[in-house]
Design a protein around this motif. Sequence first.
Motif, PDB file in Angstrom:
ATOM      1  N   ILE A  72      14.614   2.736 -17.117  1.00 54.29           N
ATOM      2  CA  ILE A  72      14.400   3.393 -15.820  1.00 54.29           C
ATOM      3  C   ILE A  72      13.376   4.494 -16.020  1.00 54.29           C
ATOM      4  CG2 ILE A  72      15.464   4.792 -14.011  1.00 54.29           C
ATOM      5  CD1 ILE A  72      18.047   3.288 -14.453  1.00 54.29           C
ATOM      6  N   LEU A  94      29.742   1.519 -11.679  1.00 49.99           N
ATOM      7  CA  LEU A  94      29.051   0.503 -10.882  1.00 49.99           C
ATOM      8  C   LEU A  94      29.911  -0.006  -9.729  1.00 49.99           C
ATOM      9  CD1 LEU A  94      27.172  -1.707 -13.512  1.00 49.99           C
ATOM     10  CD2 LEU A  94      26.250   0.072 -12.034  1.00 49.99           C
ATOM     11  N   GLN A  96      32.441   4.148  -5.541  1.00 49.34           N
ATOM     12  CA  GLN A  96      31.514   4.867  -4.689  1.00 49.34           C
ATOM     13  C   GLN A  96      31.671   6.369  -4.923  1.00 49.34           C
ATOM     14  OE1 GLN A  96      29.201   3.517  -2.756  1.00 49.34           O
ATOM     15  NE2 GLN A  96      29.879   1.471  -3.398  1.00 49.34           N
ATOM     16  N   GLU A 147      21.503   9.486  -7.055  1.00 46.01           N
ATOM     17  CA  GLU A 147      20.235   8.771  -6.969  1.00 46.01           C
ATOM     18  C   GLU A 147      20.053   7.836  -8.157  1.00 46.01           C
ATOM     19  OE1 GLU A 147      15.453   9.751  -6.333  1.00 46.01           O
ATOM     20  OE2 GLU A 147      16.899  11.365  -6.677  1.00 46.01           O
ATOM     21  N   GLN A 158      22.292   4.697  -7.832  1.00 43.46           N
ATOM     22  CA  GLN A 158      21.763   3.647  -6.960  1.00 43.46           C
ATOM     23  C   GLN A 158      20.752   2.772  -7.697  1.00 43.46           C
ATOM     24  OE1 GLN A 158      23.025   2.962  -3.974  1.00 43.46           O
ATOM     25  NE2 GLN A 158      24.453   4.632  -4.406  1.00 43.46           N
ATOM     26  N   VAL A 159      19.899   3.389  -8.521  1.00 43.18           N
ATOM     27  CA  VAL A 159      18.916   2.619  -9.282  1.00 43.18           C
ATOM     28  C   VAL A 159      19.615   1.747 -10.324  1.00 43.18           C
ATOM     29  CG1 VAL A 159      16.909   2.766 -10.808  1.00 43.18           C
ATOM     30  CG2 VAL A 159      17.148   4.365  -8.897  1.00 43.18           C
ATOM     31  N   LYS A 201      22.575   0.465 -10.124  1.00 43.05           N
ATOM     32  CA  LYS A 201      23.187  -0.672  -9.430  1.00 43.05           C
ATOM     33  C   LYS A 201      22.148  -1.727  -9.093  1.00 43.05           C
ATOM     34  CE  LYS A 201      27.175   1.697  -7.406  1.00 43.05           C
ATOM     35  NZ  LYS A 201      27.879   2.074  -6.163  1.00 43.05           N
ATOM     36  N   GLN A 202      20.975  -1.304  -8.690  1.00 44.01           N
ATOM     37  CA  GLN A 202      19.926  -2.268  -8.343  1.00 44.01           C
ATOM     38  C   GLN A 202      19.468  -3.069  -9.562  1.00 44.01           C
ATOM     39  OE1 GLN A 202      16.778   0.003  -6.521  1.00 44.01           O
ATOM     40  NE2 GLN A 202      18.069   0.712  -4.828  1.00 44.01           N
ATOM     41  N   LYS A 203      19.385  -2.413 -10.725  1.00 43.59           N
ATOM     42  CA  LYS A 203      18.819  -3.066 -11.907  1.00 43.59           C
ATOM     43  C   LYS A 203      19.856  -3.769 -12.771  1.00 43.59           C
ATOM     44  CE  LYS A 203      14.837   0.068 -12.424  1.00 43.59           C
ATOM     45  NZ  LYS A 203      13.780  -0.950 -12.377  1.00 43.59           N
ATOM     46  N   SER A 229      23.545  -4.291 -11.895  1.00 44.95           N
ATOM     47  CA  SER A 229      24.842  -4.699 -11.345  1.00 44.95           C
ATOM     48  C   SER A 229      25.149  -6.176 -11.587  1.00 44.95           C
ATOM     49  CB  SER A 229      24.890  -4.395  -9.838  1.00 44.95           C
ATOM     50  OG  SER A 229      23.849  -5.093  -9.157  1.00 44.95           O
ATOM     51  N   ASN A 230      24.111  -6.992 -11.758  1.00 47.31           N
ATOM     52  CA  ASN A 230      24.338  -8.432 -11.953  1.00 47.31           C
ATOM     53  C   ASN A 230      24.412  -8.817 -13.427  1.00 47.31           C
ATOM     54  OD1 ASN A 230      24.300  -8.924  -9.161  1.00 47.31           O
ATOM     55  ND2 ASN A 230      22.056  -9.062  -9.142  1.00 47.31           N
ATOM     56  N   SER A 287      18.585  -3.719 -21.053  1.00 51.12           N
ATOM     57  CA  SER A 287      18.859  -5.092 -20.610  1.00 51.12           C
ATOM     58  C   SER A 287      18.471  -6.088 -21.696  1.00 51.12           C
ATOM     59  CB  SER A 287      18.085  -5.401 -19.319  1.00 51.12           C
ATOM     60  OG  SER A 287      16.683  -5.278 -19.533  1.00 51.12           O
TER      61      SER A 287
END
Length: 349
Positions: free
Chosen positions: A173, A199, A202, A248, A251-252, A254-256, A258-259, A309
């Motif tokens: 990141i 992850l 909330q 903040e 959120q990044v 989770k986007q990168k 979470s899967n 990753s």
Amino acid sequence: MAETEPQTVATLCEQCQKVPAKYKCPGCLVRTCSLACSKTHKSEANCSGQRDKAVFVKRADYDANTMMSDYGFLQDLTRDHALLLRDAQEQGVAQVKPKGRAGQNSMVSHSDGPPNVPLDRSQRNIVSRAKEQRQVMIRYMSPGIKRHQQNKTIWVSSKSRLVWTLEIAIPEITELPNKWIENGFHDVCQVGNLWSGILSEQPNASEPKADGGDEKGPRKRARTDEVRLQLLSDDGNKYPFKSSVPAELLQVIKQKFSNIPVEDLVWLIRIQNLPANKPTFCKIDPLQPLYTQLRYQTVLEFPTVYVYSQEPTTWDGYAVAVQEHCVAENDTEDVAIAANSDKEAANVE
């Protein structure tokens, strides 16, 4: 009979201007005639009466008095060094090498790397317990270093465990600060459990009530970026934990990520006591208690866990060596050399 020559202004006491001067102030070179005038001069001029030992002296002005002053300065340094060495030995953070050619003892740390700093009683207890019961070496930095000020790690005697300050960094990141610090992480818990928790949960978005409190006192304002979790330990117990991951950054993440399953990510800690041009990391298992992953390692204040990753290949422009498992630090450099050799051989093929 010849008349005596009157005293010139240059030879008179510069304080009272009446009596011939006998003394000269080492600090500012003012001439005085007596102890009373010397004290008056120091009081009025706010003079310490001591020569500035670091001031530059021209070669033409260097005399025997200056030489003796410098000699005294060196003696003071020798005495201060001896006192520091004795204090370090008493606190158990240094050992003494045999006398060398100069006949002076020197202080060395118990292990390779930066020299240790004197520790207080609490820090010595943490270092001792961590080494004896967790096989991890904690090295403290100087008090002025930011990392030292951030460290809230403690040893909990009733549970025989470390409760760490833990730093998590995500180098992939780059659009915003990519690391954060957690406090109160029990070493019997899993880093992967913490990752999965932040992850899936909330942030706490509760707002404080408008009345501001009651008869018992004002209410504490709830943190809006706080993630409350239950971390599972190796003994089956759950510990409440408040993650400090910035909203903040979360959120990044989770986007990168979470899967990507936790076990498919690359989890690394950096091996200490190696040259900067040989960055070496070892993989850790995020689904095992943290204390099992830190065995035989040196930690600067508190652990930093790097999450990728995919396995990194460079660090600050240098080739990275990655060990599959953490090993005792005595074997680390050999492993790093072997890993680099394997990479070179693969490139040739």
